[in-house]
Write a protein that holds these residues in place. Structure first.
Motif, mmCIF file in Angstrom:
data_model
loop_
_atom_site.group_PDB
_atom_site.id
_atom_site.type_symbol
_atom_site.label_atom_id
_atom_site.label_comp_id
_atom_site.label_asym_id
_atom_site.label_seq_id
_atom_site.Cartn_x
_atom_site.Cartn_y
_atom_site.Cartn_z
ATOM 1 N N GLU A 125 0.821 -1.217 0.000
ATOM 2 C CA GLU A 125 0.000 0.000 0.000
ATOM 3 C C GLU A 125 0.850 1.259 0.000
ATOM 4 N N SER A 128 4.944 3.841 -4.171
ATOM 5 C CA SER A 128 4.527 4.972 -5.014
ATOM 6 C C SER A 128 5.150 4.924 -6.407
ATOM 7 N N GLN A 146 6.026 -0.714 -17.377
ATOM 8 C CA GLN A 146 4.930 0.258 -17.515
ATOM 9 C C GLN A 146 3.574 -0.411 -17.292
ATOM 10 N N ALA A 149 3.076 -0.870 -13.642
ATOM 11 C CA ALA A 149 2.842 0.437 -13.017
ATOM 12 C C ALA A 149 1.427 0.924 -13.288
ATOM 13 N N ASP A 150 0.969 0.756 -14.514
ATOM 14 C CA ASP A 150 -0.388 1.197 -14.869
ATOM 15 C C ASP A 150 -1.440 0.442 -14.071
ATOM 16 N N ARG A 151 -1.196 -0.854 -13.919
ATOM 17 C CA ARG A 151 -2.160 -1.684 -13.207
ATOM 18 C C ARG A 151 -2.295 -1.259 -11.743
ATOM 19 N N TYR A 152 -1.190 -0.774 -11.138
ATOM 20 C CA TYR A 152 -1.220 -0.423 -9.717
ATOM 21 C C TYR A 152 -1.191 1.087 -9.480
ATOM 22 N N GLY A 153 -1.259 1.866 -10.547
ATOM 23 C CA GLY A 153 -1.236 3.324 -10.389
ATOM 24 C C GLY A 153 0.081 3.860 -9.840
ATOM 25 N N LEU A 154 1.186 3.299 -10.303
ATOM 26 C CA LEU A 154 2.502 3.731 -9.827
ATOM 27 C C LEU A 154 3.204 4.596 -10.869
ATOM 28 N N LYS A 155 4.104 5.459 -10.416
ATOM 29 C CA LYS A 155 4.954 6.215 -11.338
ATOM 30 C C LYS A 155 6.155 5.341 -11.725
ATOM 31 N N ASP A 178 7.801 8.089 -16.484
ATOM 32 C CA ASP A 178 7.396 9.471 -16.221
ATOM 33 C C ASP A 178 8.584 10.402 -16.279
#
Ligand code: PLP
Length: 376
Positions: A125, A128, A146, A149-155, A178
């Motif tokens: 959780e 980031s 990527q 990252a997209d699946r978990y909303g990460l940068k 990013d």
């Protein structure tokens, strides 16, 4: 029997222009009295580097470490960031200075980069971002990273200190994730003696980064945020403009050396050459082998020491792993079971001399010495 080199041979030498050219440049800069704070040289270098690296957005910094540190701050990252232990200390120290806990992820045995297959199980959780390093100029698996990252909303951030000019299927390396950091330290292929840059996707970051690298000063009457001093000065930028003219030739000379090393070392038992994988174009930053003790017959550390007797100063990049730093002892992710591949590779890697000026003959001599040492 080969004898040693008369003068010490290091893994790299800074690529530098003729003194004459720099002197003329210094004249212009000193005469203008504008020696720092984003002058003409700075603007021109930024313009040319954007073109060379084929990126839309770039901000220059006094060095790569501060670029990364401030890039992480600009993205507002916090908590935990998943990264690789197989990198230079600056990668994780940029997290430390942002009060972020690194979570170490094991690496792929062929690219030596963060292993996408191991990332997901480390996400919590507090995660980031994912911070990958394009180690020795070989690109990370940017597409899989990527996708996670997209699946978990990460940068996604990349340390491309080794990857100046690397491409992925013809695409410029600075366009992935990013944010990407480049280092222009004297040891890097392109250098401004000390220097660095960020390239990024979101054009809005430019204002924030410009504030962050200049104490957060927005105008005479306004300091908008807590930044620090990370500006590239005019002398650095001026030297960079001259060095940039030399980079393409240097790449050709390094490619030539790479071929010599490959030819001479390909058949040496127990030496594994770390090279670019298919469809990926490397930056030719370093030439690295893995010394596999069981088949080479001698350890990496032994070879490293013996080479010194021949005036050859190889480097153990990257050893120790960042996960072995004392201030991380308490972290769960530093356990050797979690980082099995990284530990093995870190005990095998050896960086050999690799810079245009070295020349083919010296590269051949180094290979002969290595074979001679193996046979001892
Ligand atoms: C050189 C390097 C850095 C640090 O860059 P500086 O410009 O020296 O601050 C960071 N990461 C890696 C992988 C490097 O090789």
């Amino acid at each position: 029997m080969e004898s040693g080199f008369e003068t010490p041979v290091y893994i790299t030498r800074p690529l530098l222009p003729d003194l004459q050219l720099i002197t003329e440049k210094f004249h212009d800069i000193i005469d203008s009295k504008k020696v720092t704070n984003m002058g003409d040289q700075h603007h021109e270098l930024e313009r040319q580097l954007k073109q060379y690296l084929n990126v839309e957005h770039m901000t220059l910094f006094s060095n790569g470490t501060l670029a990364l540190l401030l890039g992480i701050k600009a993205l507002g990252l916090r908590g935990e960031v998943i990264t690789t232990p197989f990198t230079f200390p600056a990668t994780v120290q940029a997290l430390d200075w942002n009060q972020i806990t690194p979570v170490f992820c094991d690496i792929e045995p062929h690219t030596l980069n963060i292993d996408p297959a191991r990332i997901e199980s480390l996400i919590t959780e507090r995660t980031s971002a994912i911070l990958g390093v394009h180690v020795f100029g070989n690109p990370c698996d940017v597409h899989r990273i990527q996708e996670i990252a997209d699946r978990y909303g990460l940068k996604v951030i990349y340390d491309a200190a080794h990857a100046f000019g690397s491409t992925i299927d013809g695409m410029p390396i600075g366009t992935y994730g990013d944010l990407t950091m480049f280092s222009f330290h004297a040891t890097k292929l392109f250098n401004t003696i000390e220097g660095g840059a960020l390239t990024y996707r979101d054009p809005e970051l430019v204002q924030k980064l410009n504030l962050l690298k200049n104490f957060g000063i927005a105008s005479e009457d306004q300091v908008l945020l807590s930044g620090l001093n990370a500006k590239m000065n005019e002398i650095q930028a001026g030297i960079g403009l001259e060095v940039l003219k030399l980079v393409n030739d240097e790449r050709i000379r390094r490619l030539d050396l790479l071929n010599v090393y490959m030819d001479e070392l390909r058949d040496v038992q127990g030496l594994k050459i770390v090279t670019a994988t298919n469809n990926l174009s490397s930056s030719l930053q370093y030439f690295v082998v893995r010394v596999v003790e069981e088949s080479f017959g001698k350890s990496r550390d032994w070879l490293h020491e013996q080479l010194k007797k021949f005036n050859i100063y190889s480097r153990k990049y990257f050893y120790p792993l960042c996960s072995e730093f004392p201030w991380y002892y308490h972290l769960e992710s530093t356990s050797s079971e979690n980082l099995e591949v990284a530990h093995r590779i870190s005990s095998e890697v050896l960086c050999l001399p690799f810079y245009g000026e070295l020349g083919r003959e010296s590269a051949r001599k180094i290979c002969r010495i290595i074979k001679q040492l193996q046979a001892m």
